[in-house]
Design an enzyme around this catalytic site. Structure first.
Site, PDB file in Angstrom:
ATOM      1  N   HIS A 138      22.292   1.657  24.181  1.00 50.14           N
ATOM      2  CA  HIS A 138      23.337   0.820  23.586  1.00 50.14           C
ATOM      3  C   HIS A 138      22.746  -0.461  23.013  1.00 50.14           C
ATOM      4  O   HIS A 138      23.312  -1.544  23.179  1.00 50.14           O
ATOM      5  CB  HIS A 138      24.430   0.517  24.613  1.00 50.14           C
ATOM      6  CG  HIS A 138      25.286   1.708  24.908  1.00 50.14           C
ATOM      7  ND1 HIS A 138      26.125   1.787  25.994  1.00 50.14           N
ATOM      8  CD2 HIS A 138      25.431   2.884  24.265  1.00 50.14           C
ATOM      9  CE1 HIS A 138      26.743   2.962  25.998  1.00 50.14           C
ATOM     10  NE2 HIS A 138      26.337   3.642  24.959  1.00 50.14           N
ATOM     11  N   ASP A 198      22.629   4.346  14.496  1.00 49.26           N
ATOM     12  CA  ASP A 198      23.896   4.941  14.954  1.00 49.26           C
ATOM     13  C   ASP A 198      24.980   4.067  14.353  1.00 49.26           C
ATOM     14  O   ASP A 198      25.378   3.049  14.935  1.00 49.26           O
ATOM     15  CB  ASP A 198      23.944   4.976  16.481  1.00 49.26           C
ATOM     16  CG  ASP A 198      25.138   5.774  17.003  1.00 49.26           C
ATOM     17  OD1 ASP A 198      26.100   5.984  16.226  1.00 49.26           O
ATOM     18  OD2 ASP A 198      25.113   6.180  18.178  1.00 49.26           O
ATOM     19  N   HIS A 249      31.314  14.300  22.154  1.00 48.13           N
ATOM     20  CA  HIS A 249      32.574  13.715  22.624  1.00 48.13           C
ATOM     21  C   HIS A 249      33.630  13.952  21.562  1.00 48.13           C
ATOM     22  O   HIS A 249      33.314  14.190  20.390  1.00 48.13           O
ATOM     23  CB  HIS A 249      32.413  12.219  22.943  1.00 48.13           C
ATOM     24  CG  HIS A 249      31.869  11.373  21.818  1.00 48.13           C
ATOM     25  ND1 HIS A 249      32.651  10.922  20.776  1.00 48.13           N
ATOM     26  CD2 HIS A 249      30.625  10.916  21.563  1.00 48.13           C
ATOM     27  CE1 HIS A 249      31.911  10.200  19.942  1.00 48.13           C
ATOM     28  NE2 HIS A 249      30.662  10.194  20.388  1.00 48.13           N
ATOM     29  N   HIS A 302      22.109  11.351  27.868  1.00 44.69           N
ATOM     30  CA  HIS A 302      23.547  11.225  27.577  1.00 44.69           C
ATOM     31  C   HIS A 302      24.123  12.592  27.205  1.00 44.69           C
ATOM     32  O   HIS A 302      23.381  13.565  27.033  1.00 44.69           O
ATOM     33  CB  HIS A 302      23.783  10.208  26.453  1.00 44.69           C
ATOM     34  CG  HIS A 302      23.051  10.491  25.173  1.00 44.69           C
ATOM     35  ND1 HIS A 302      23.461  11.446  24.276  1.00 44.69           N
ATOM     36  CD2 HIS A 302      21.923   9.947  24.650  1.00 44.69           C
ATOM     37  CE1 HIS A 302      22.640  11.454  23.245  1.00 44.69           C
ATOM     38  NE2 HIS A 302      21.676  10.570  23.447  1.00 44.69           N
ATOM     39  N   ASP A 356      41.638 -21.580  20.249  1.00 48.55           N
ATOM     40  CA  ASP A 356      42.779 -20.846  19.680  1.00 48.55           C
ATOM     41  C   ASP A 356      42.304 -19.656  18.850  1.00 48.55           C
ATOM     42  O   ASP A 356      43.051 -19.130  18.025  1.00 48.55           O
ATOM     43  CB  ASP A 356      43.677 -21.776  18.850  1.00 48.55           C
ATOM     44  CG  ASP A 356      42.937 -22.357  17.652  1.00 48.55           C
ATOM     45  OD1 ASP A 356      41.693 -22.231  17.604  1.00 48.55           O
ATOM     46  OD2 ASP A 356      43.602 -22.943  16.778  1.00 48.55           O
ATOM     47  N   TYR A 362      14.269  10.543  23.865  1.00 52.44           N
ATOM     48  CA  TYR A 362      13.846   9.137  23.963  1.00 52.44           C
ATOM     49  C   TYR A 362      12.577   9.081  24.805  1.00 52.44           C
ATOM     50  O   TYR A 362      12.605   9.442  25.992  1.00 52.44           O
ATOM     51  CB  TYR A 362      14.960   8.288  24.589  1.00 52.44           C
ATOM     52  CG  TYR A 362      16.285   8.555  23.898  1.00 52.44           C
ATOM     53  CD1 TYR A 362      16.638   7.895  22.732  1.00 52.44           C
ATOM     54  CD2 TYR A 362      17.148   9.554  24.378  1.00 52.44           C
ATOM     55  CE1 TYR A 362      17.823   8.182  22.066  1.00 52.44           C
ATOM     56  CE2 TYR A 362      18.325   9.862  23.717  1.00 52.44           C
ATOM     57  CZ  TYR A 362      18.660   9.175  22.560  1.00 52.44           C
ATOM     58  OH  TYR A 362      19.820   9.480  21.894  1.00 52.44           O
ATOM     59  N   GLU A 420      25.363  15.317  19.129  1.00 47.80           N
ATOM     60  CA  GLU A 420      24.392  14.218  19.070  1.00 47.80           C
ATOM     61  C   GLU A 420      23.280  14.303  20.111  1.00 47.80           C
ATOM     62  O   GLU A 420      23.167  13.450  20.988  1.00 47.80           O
ATOM     63  CB  GLU A 420      25.106  12.876  19.170  1.00 47.80           C
ATOM     64  CG  GLU A 420      26.082  12.739  20.340  1.00 47.80           C
ATOM     65  CD  GLU A 420      26.753  11.363  20.362  1.00 47.80           C
ATOM     66  OE1 GLU A 420      26.027  10.361  20.372  1.00 47.80           O
ATOM     67  OE2 GLU A 420      27.994  11.310  20.370  1.00 47.80           O
ATOM     68  N   ARG A 451      17.619  10.373  17.677  1.00 48.72           N
ATOM     69  CA  ARG A 451      18.922  11.003  17.909  1.00 48.72           C
ATOM     70  C   ARG A 451      19.480  11.379  16.538  1.00 48.72           C
ATOM     71  O   ARG A 451      19.251  10.657  15.559  1.00 48.72           O
ATOM     72  CB  ARG A 451      19.894  10.044  18.623  1.00 48.72           C
ATOM     73  CG  ARG A 451      21.307  10.605  18.749  1.00 48.72           C
ATOM     74  CD  ARG A 451      22.196   9.850  19.751  1.00 48.72           C
ATOM     75  NE  ARG A 451      22.571   8.507  19.353  1.00 48.72           N
ATOM     76  CZ  ARG A 451      22.084   7.397  19.872  1.00 48.72           C
ATOM     77  NH1 ARG A 451      21.178   7.451  20.848  1.00 48.72           N
ATOM     78  NH2 ARG A 451      22.482   6.205  19.448  1.00 48.72           N
ATOM     79  N   GLU A 463      23.192  12.819  14.788  1.00 41.79           N
ATOM     80  CA  GLU A 463      24.609  12.968  15.167  1.00 41.79           C
ATOM     81  C   GLU A 463      25.456  13.291  13.945  1.00 41.79           C
ATOM     82  O   GLU A 463      25.439  12.550  12.959  1.00 41.79           O
ATOM     83  CB  GLU A 463      25.112  11.660  15.808  1.00 41.79           C
ATOM     84  CG  GLU A 463      26.583  11.682  16.183  1.00 41.79           C
ATOM     85  CD  GLU A 463      27.014  10.451  16.980  1.00 41.79           C
ATOM     86  OE1 GLU A 463      26.324   9.424  16.914  1.00 41.79           O
ATOM     87  OE2 GLU A 463      28.054  10.552  17.663  1.00 41.79           O
ATOM     88  N   HIS A 471      35.267   7.383  20.980  1.00 41.20           N
ATOM     89  CA  HIS A 471      35.239   8.326  22.109  1.00 41.20           C
ATOM     90  C   HIS A 471      36.707   8.709  22.313  1.00 41.20           C
ATOM     91  O   HIS A 471      37.420   8.109  23.119  1.00 41.20           O
ATOM     92  CB  HIS A 471      34.637   7.682  23.353  1.00 41.20           C
ATOM     93  CG  HIS A 471      33.176   7.364  23.180  1.00 41.20           C
ATOM     94  ND1 HIS A 471      32.468   6.597  24.064  1.00 41.20           N
ATOM     95  CD2 HIS A 471      32.284   7.733  22.230  1.00 41.20           C
ATOM     96  CE1 HIS A 471      31.212   6.506  23.651  1.00 41.20           C
ATOM     97  NE2 HIS A 471      31.073   7.177  22.534  1.00 41.20           N
ATOM     98  N   ASP A 493      31.191   8.990  13.120  1.00 43.36           N
ATOM     99  CA  ASP A 493      30.181   8.617  14.129  1.00 43.36           C
ATOM    100  C   ASP A 493      28.876   9.318  13.756  1.00 43.36           C
ATOM    101  O   ASP A 493      28.693  10.500  14.041  1.00 43.36           O
ATOM    102  CB  ASP A 493      30.676   9.037  15.526  1.00 43.36           C
ATOM    103  CG  ASP A 493      29.800   8.485  16.641  1.00 43.36           C
ATOM    104  OD1 ASP A 493      28.806   7.797  16.338  1.00 43.36           O
ATOM    105  OD2 ASP A 493      30.116   8.764  17.818  1.00 43.36           O
TER     106      ASP A 493
HETATM  107  N1  GLY Z   1      28.246   5.634  18.471  1.00 41.79           N
HETATM  108  C1  GLY Z   1      28.677   5.924  19.769  1.00 41.79           C
HETATM  109  C2  GLY Z   1      28.357   7.282  20.161  1.00 41.79           C
HETATM  110  O1  GLY Z   1      27.594   7.931  19.498  1.00 41.79           O
HETATM  111  O2  GLY Z   1      28.914   7.815  21.072  1.00 41.79           O
HETATM  112 MN    MN Z   2      27.127   7.524  17.468  1.00 40.48          MN
HETATM  113 MN    MN Z   3      28.911   9.631  19.321  1.00 39.37          MN
END
Ligand code: GLY
Ligand code: MN
Ligand code: MN
Length: 434
Positions: A248, A265, A361, A357, A41, A390, A386, A399, A401, A368, A276
Site C-alpha cells: 500500500h 496501481d 475482489h 494478497h 472548518d 514481490y 491481480e 503486479r 491487474e 473493493h 482498478d
Molecule cells: N487498487 C486496490 C486494489 O488493487 O485492490
Molecule cells: Mn489495484
Molecule cells: Mn484491485
C-alpha cells in the site's frame, strides 16, 4: 455533475428488484454519507453512499430514500428527501437539485419528493404502516473504520424511538443486488476503464529516468479529470524499485531510477463507478532479462486465473487453484524449491512469501465492492484479476491487474486494449508513441 446523465431506468429497476426481496409490510431507509471533516472548518470532498446512489442516482449530500411498498396510500410507497436550497446556499455552494431535477435523475415523481427538513412529519405517516424496518450499515468484511456513520447514528435513534418495530439488515440484500452488474453499470465501468487507459497510454511517453513518482501521479490526474472523471478511483500507488514491495505504498515521492521497474496501481472513477488497473513499466523503457522473467511469470498466472473467472466457480477454490499456478512459477524463477513446496503446510503455503494478497475482489461502485465470497460466480459479476510477485531482496515488485466481467459464455476483459505484453510495453515506450 461532470459525468453524463444516467438513465433513470437503471435506478427504477434497481428499486424494483430490491422490492422483490423484502418481507411484506416493510419499510427501507437509506441515507447519504456525511461530508467528512478535516481540520478547522475544512471538509473532504463529498462521496455519495453507494447504496443510495444505486437506488436513486442522486449524488448530493443530506439525501434520504424511504421505501414502503405496501403502504395503503400510493404516494408514500416511495419517498425521497432532498436538501432544500436557499439564496445563501446558492451564493456559497452553487446549485442544488430541484425536485423536478431529482425526479429526472431518480424516476421518483416530484410530488413524492420532500425537503430533508420535512422528514419527521412525512415519516410519521409511513412508519406505522410497516412492521419490518430495513436499516443499512457497512457490512463490508474489510471495513475497519471507527468513524460513526449517519446510518449508525440512525440505527441508535430508531431503536429508541420505535422500539416495537422489527429491525432487519438491509446490507445483505444490497450486496446480493450490487454483485450482479446491470448493463448500464457495465457501460459506466467501461468508461472508467477507457479513461484509465487514456491516462496509462500518456505515461508510456512520459516515464523516463529521473521522473518523480508524483509527476506521474499529476499526469494521470490531468488526463482523468479532463475526461469527466472526479479523479483517482483510490489513492494511487506509484512505486518505483523496492517501493513496489510495499503493497500500500502511497507516498509517491521518490525519483524513478534507471534500471528499476515502476509499479502503477492507478485507475479512474467515472460516475461513482471504478476501474482498478495495475501495470509495471521499466523506467528505462527496457526490462532486464530477470525483470522480464518475473513479469512474464506474473502474466502467465494472470492468464490462467482469468480462465477460472467463469460462472459456477467458487471464490475459495479459485484462490487455491491460482496459488498452485503461482507456486510453479515461483519454482521456475528459482524463488521456491520443489521439494520444499511438496512438504509445505497446506494451511500456510510457501508462495505467500512472494504473493501475499488475494487474486481478485469484486469491483463496482466501490473499489473493493460488496458481494458474498460464498456465492458462486455468476454472469454480471465483475472481478479484478491481480496476481503479483514481490521480491524484496531484489528490489522488484510486479503486479498486473485487469477487470473481468463474467458472462454466460465465459468472461470479457474490460481492459483488453490496455497494453500488457512486456514486448509491447517496451516497443511503445522506446518508440515514444502510444
Ligand atoms: N487498487 C486496490 C486494489 O488493487 O485492490
Ligand atoms: Mn489495484
Ligand atoms: Mn484491485
Amino acid at each position: 455533475m461532470r459525468y453524463q446523465p444516467i438513465s433513470s431506468q437503471l435506478f427504477i429497476r434497481n428499486r424494483q428488484r430490491l422490492l422483490t426481496m423484502l418481507q411484506p409490510y416493510s419499510l427501507v431507509i437509506l441515507h447519504s454519507n456525511d461530508i467528512m471533516p478535516t481540520n478547522a472548518d475544512g471538509t473532504m470532498g463529498f462521496r455519495q453512499n453507494s447504496d443510495l446512489f444505486y437506488l436513486t442516482g442522486v449524488d448530493q449530500e443530506e439525501t434520504m430514500l424511504v421505501l414502503c411498498p405496501d403502504h395503503p396510500d400510493e404516494k408514500f410507497r416511495e419517498v425521497l428527501f432532498l436538501r432544500e436550497t436557499s439564496e445563501l446556499i446558492e451564493i456559497w455552494e452553487g446549485h442544488k437539485l430541484t425536485k423536478e431535477e431529482a425526479e429526472q435523475t431518480s424516476g421518483i415523481p416530484a410530488r413524492q419528493i420532500y425537503w430533508t427538513s420535512q422528514f419527521e412529519t412525512v415519516f410519521i405517516n409511513m412508519v406505522f404502516e410497516a412492521e419490518t424496518i430495513y436499516l443499512n450499515s457497512n457490512e463490508h468484511t474489510r471495513n475497519s473504520s471507527e468513524v460513526e456513520s449517519r446510518e449508525s447514528r440512525q440505527i441508535r435513534q430508531f431503536r429508541d424511538r420505535y422500539p416495537l418495530h422489527h429491525l432487519k439488515r438491509l446490507a445483505p440484500l444490497m450486496h446480493n443486488l450490487r454483485a450482479i452488474k446491470q448493463p448500464e453499470e457495465v457501460e459506466l465501468m467501461r468508461e472508467a476503464c477507457r479513461i484509465t487507459e487514456a491516462g496509462f497510454r500518456r505515461l508510456l511517453n512520459f516515464v523516463k529516468p529521473g521522473v518523480q513518482e508524483y509527476e506521474i501521479e499529476a499526469e494521470l490526474l490531468h488526463e482523468f479529470v479532463r475526461q469527466r472523471s472526479r479523479g483517482f478511483a483510490y489513492t494511487p500507488i506509484i512505486a518505483s524499485g523496492a517501493n513496489a514491495c510495499v503493497l500500500h505504498y502511497i507516498a509517491n515521492d521518490q525519483p524513478c531510477k534507471d534500471g528499476d521497474v515502476i509499479l502503477l496501481d492507478v485507475a479512474a472513477e467515472y460516475a461513482n463507478y471504478n476501474a482498478d488497473l495495475t501495470r509495471c513499466l521499466p523506467v528505462s523503457g527496457r526490462f532486464t532479462p530477470r525483470q522480464k522473467d518475473v513479469y512474464n511469470a506474473v502474466l502467465r498466472v494472470m492468464n490462467e486465473a482469468k480462465k477460472m473467472l467463469v460462472s459456477g466457480n467458487l471464490w475459495d477454490e479459485y484462490h487455491v487453484e491460482v496459488g498452485k499456478v503461482m507456486e510453479s512459477e515461483l519454482i521456475g524463477l528459482g524463488l521456491l524449491k520443489k521439494h520444499e513446496v511438496e512438504a509445505q503446510d497446506p494451511a500456510a503455503p510457501l508462495y505467500k512469501k512472494y504473493f501475499m494478497h488475494g487474486t481478485s475482489h469484486f469491483l463496482g461502485l466501490d473499489v473493493h465492492d460488496v458481494g458474498n465470497k460464498y456465492r458462486r460466480f455468476e454472469p454480471g459479476m465483475v472481478f479484478t484479476c491481480e496476481p503479483g510477485i514481490y521480491i524484496r531482496e531484489e528490489g522488484l515488485g510486479i503486479r498486473l491487474e485487469n477487470n473481468i466481467l463474467i458472462t454466460e459464455s465465459g468472461n470479457i476483459d474490460l481492459m483488453a486494449t490496455i497494453p500488457i505484453e512486456a514486448d509491447e510495453i517496451e516497443e511503445l515506450m522506446t518508440n515514444k508513441q502510444s
